[in-house]
Enzyme design. Structure first.
Site, PDB file in Angstrom:
ATOM      1  N   HIS A  22       0.861  -1.041   0.124  1.00  0.00           N
ATOM      2  CA  HIS A  22      -0.058   0.035  -0.009  1.00  0.00           C
ATOM      3  C   HIS A  22       1.022   1.163  -0.122  1.00  0.00           C
ATOM      4  CE1 HIS A  22      -3.339   2.392   1.294  1.00  0.00           C
ATOM      5  NE2 HIS A  22      -2.570   3.260   1.806  1.00  0.00           N
ATOM      6  N   GLU A  23       1.950   1.218   0.895  1.00  0.00           N
ATOM      7  CA  GLU A  23       2.539   2.459   0.910  1.00  0.00           C
ATOM      8  C   GLU A  23       3.446   2.732  -0.163  1.00  0.00           C
ATOM      9  OE1 GLU A  23       2.029   4.697   3.245  1.00  0.00           O
ATOM     10  OE2 GLU A  23       0.536   3.684   4.471  1.00  0.00           O
ATOM     11  N   HIS A  26       1.921   4.820  -2.936  1.00  0.00           N
ATOM     12  CA  HIS A  26       1.992   6.249  -2.480  1.00  0.00           C
ATOM     13  C   HIS A  26       3.467   6.604  -3.110  1.00  0.00           C
ATOM     14  CE1 HIS A  26      -1.896   6.424  -0.430  1.00  0.00           C
ATOM     15  NE2 HIS A  26      -1.458   5.945   0.661  1.00  0.00           N
TER      16      HIS A  26
END
Length: 448
Positions: A22-23, A26
Site C-alpha cells: 500500500h505505502e 504512494h
C-alpha cells in the site's frame, strides 16, 4: 505451531506484506510526480531498523506494525528549502495529489487481483457443496436433507462449499427469504426456500448461521483404507466397503461410525459389523484393540480410514485464472459495500466487524490450510484495506481525496481550519471503529 504464536506470526506477515505494498503505491507515484519522499515507514512509533538511501530517503521498520506511512516534503509541516520547492507536495497540481493519494488503495486492488490470480493458478482445494441440516434448524424445516447438493443460491450457480457460503452470508446480512436449488441423494432437483426474513435483527453472521443450521455433510460411511495387520484387515474388511451397521446400530455417516466403535468396544471388543460390498450385505466379526496412534491417548481402534470427502478444486490456466480473479474481486467488493451499507442503515449488526485479533486468527487458520487459501485471505484483506481507505473519512486516503475533489470544484484548497476539524472527526470515527472491532473480537473469544 502454537495457535497464539501462529496467529501473531501470520498477522505480522499479512500486515507486513499489505502495508508495504500500500505505502509503496504512494511512494512510487509520488516519485513519478516529482515529489521528494523523506521517509518510507512500515509501522508506527520508534524505528527498530532504518537506513538512509543516497537520495536522502529514509527507510524504516517501526515497532507498531498496524499500518505505515510515506512522509513527503510538505510546506504545511515546516519551511521548505527554496531549491526543493518544485519537489514539495502541496505545490503540485491537484490531479497529481489525487493520483498520489489514490495510489495506495489502487496498489491494494492490484495486489488483490494478483493474489486471486495466483490462488486460482495454484488451485484452491475446496469441498463440494453437499450439505446436511441440524435437527429442528431453519434449514431442516425448510426441507434440506442429509446429502443434498446445493446447485445454486439465489439464482447464482455454485460448485463449491465456499461459493455457497459466500452467497448465503450475503443473504443472511439482508435477512431476506432466499431460494436455493438442490439435488437430493436420489437425483431429483427441487427448490428450497430459506425464510431468512424471520431471523431476529441485531445479531452477527455467526449467530445467524447457528440458527440456519446448514453445514457440510459428514463423510459417507465408506472405508477408504484398511491398515494391514489391524483388526479390520484380519476380519476381511476391504477398501470401498460401506458400513451398514455395528452391533445392530445403523450407520448414517463416518462420524457416527467413529464415535460408535469405542462406545461398543468398551462393552465388548468383539463387534458385529455389517458392510455392503458390490450390492451384497457381508457380516464381519471385528475384534477391536486398544492402541495409541501418533502419540494420542490409548483408545479402541479397528484400523480403518474413511474415503475422502468429495472435493471441488478450483484450478485454472493463466487466462481463465485471470478472469476468475476479476470476477472474485468484483463480487467480493460488491459484497463488502453491501455489508457497509446495511450496517449504516441498521439492517446488519455492527457485531460483524472484526479487528486485529480476528484477522490474526483467520490468518493462522488460512495459512494452515495451504498457500492457496492464504493467498485468498491476503487478497480479501487487501481488498478490505482498499475499500476502507477509500471511505470519505478524514485521516484516511478517502478523506484526502474528498478534500481534493472539493478543491477541484471550488478552485482553491480547503481551509486549514476545516482540515484540522476534519482530523479530529476522523480520529473519533477511527477510534470508534477500532474499539468496536476490538470489543467484537473479545466478545467472540469469551463466548467460544
Amino acid at each position: 505451531m502454537n495457535p497464539f504464536f501462529g496467529s501473531v506470526f501470520w498477522l505480522l506477515v499479512t500486515l507486513g506484506v499489505l502495508v508495504t505494498f500500500h505505502e509503496f503505491g504512494h511512494f512510487w507515484v509520488a516519485r513519478r510526480c516529482g515529489v521528494k519522499v523523506l521517509r518510507f515507514s512500515v509501522g508506527f512509533g520508534k524505528a527498530i531498523w532504518k537506513r538512509t538511501a543516497r537520495d536522502g530517503t529514509e527507510y524504516q521498520v517501526a515497532m507498531i506494525p498496524l499500518g505505515g506511512y510515506v512522509k513527503m516534503l510538505d510546506a504545511r509541516e515546516g519551511d521548505v528549502d527554496p531549491t526543493l520547492r518544485d519537489q514539495e507536495f502541496t505545490g503540485k497540481p491537484v490531479w497529481q495529489r489525487i493520483a498520489i493519494v489514490a495510489a495506495g488503495p489502487g496498489f491494494n486492488l492490484i495486489f488483490t487481483l494478483a493474489a486471486f490470480w495466483a490462488m486460482f493458478m495454484l488451485g484452491r482445494p475446496d469441498a463440494a457443496p453437499v450439505v446436511t441440516a441440524a435437527p429442528h434448524s431453519m434449514a431442516a424445516e425448510a426441507g434440506i436433507r442429509p446429502g443434498d447438493r446445493v446447485l445454486s443460491v439465489g439464482g447464482h450457480r455454485v460448485t463449491t462449499w465456499t461459493g455457497a457460503m459466500d452467497d448465503l452470508v450475503d443473504a443472511l446480512l439482508g435477512r431476506e427469504a432466499l431460494t436455493m436449488q438442490v439435488r437430493s441423494v436420489d437425483g431429483t432437483e427441487h427448490p428450497v426456500t430459506l425464510p431468512l426474513d424471520r431471523l431476529p435483527a441485531g445479531q452477527d453472521v455467526g449467530q445467524y448461521l447457528d440458527t440456519l443450521g446448514l453445514s457440510l455433510a459428514p463423510a459417507a460411511p465408506i472405508v477408504g483404507t484398511v491398515m494391514p495387520g489391524m483388526p479390520a484387515a484380519k476380519a476381511g474388511m476391504q477398501g470401498g466397503d460401506r458400513i451398514v451397521s455395528v452391533n445392530g446400530v445403523a450407520i448414517d455417516d463416518y462420524v457416527q461410525f467413529q464415535k460408535l466403535i469405542p462406545e461398543q468396544a468398551a462393552k465388548s471388543p468383539r463387534l458385529a459389523v455389517v458392510v455392503q460390498r458390490g450390492g451384497t450385505a457381508v457380516p464381519l466379526t471385528v475384534v477391536a484393540e486398544q492402541s495409541s496412534l501418533d502419540g494420542q491417548p490409548t483408545r479402541w481402534v479397528i484400523g480403518v480410514e474413511s474415503m475422502p470427502r468429495e472435493s471441488a478444486i478450483q484450478h485454472y490456466g493463466p487466462l481463465k485464472a485471470l478472469g476468475a480473479s476479476f470476477d472474485t474481486t468484483w463480487s467480493s467488493a460488491a459484497q463488502t459495500f453491501r455489508m457497509i451499507g446495511k450496517m449504516l442503515s441498521g439492517e446488519a449488526s455492527t457485531k460483524n466487524l472484526s479487528g486485529v485479533i480476528g484477522i490474526a486468527q483467520v490468518a493462522n487458520q488460512s495459512a494452515s490450510m495451504g498457500p492457496a487459501w492464504f493467498l485468498n485471505f491476503l487478497g480479501m484483506v487487501s481488498l478490505s484495506l482498499c475499500i476502507l481507505n477509500l471511505l470519505p473519512i478524514p485521516l484516511l486516503d478517502g478523506g484526502h481525496l474528498l478534500y481534493y475533489l472539493i478543491e477541484l470544484v471550488k478552485g482553491s484548497p480547503v481551509s486549514e481550519r476545516t482540515m484540522i476539524a476534519g482530523q479530529y472527526v476522523g480520529l473519533a470515527l477511527l477510534f470508534t471503529m477500532m474499539g468496536l472491532a476490538f470489543y467484537n473480537d473479545l466478545h467472540r473469544i469469551l463466548l467460544s
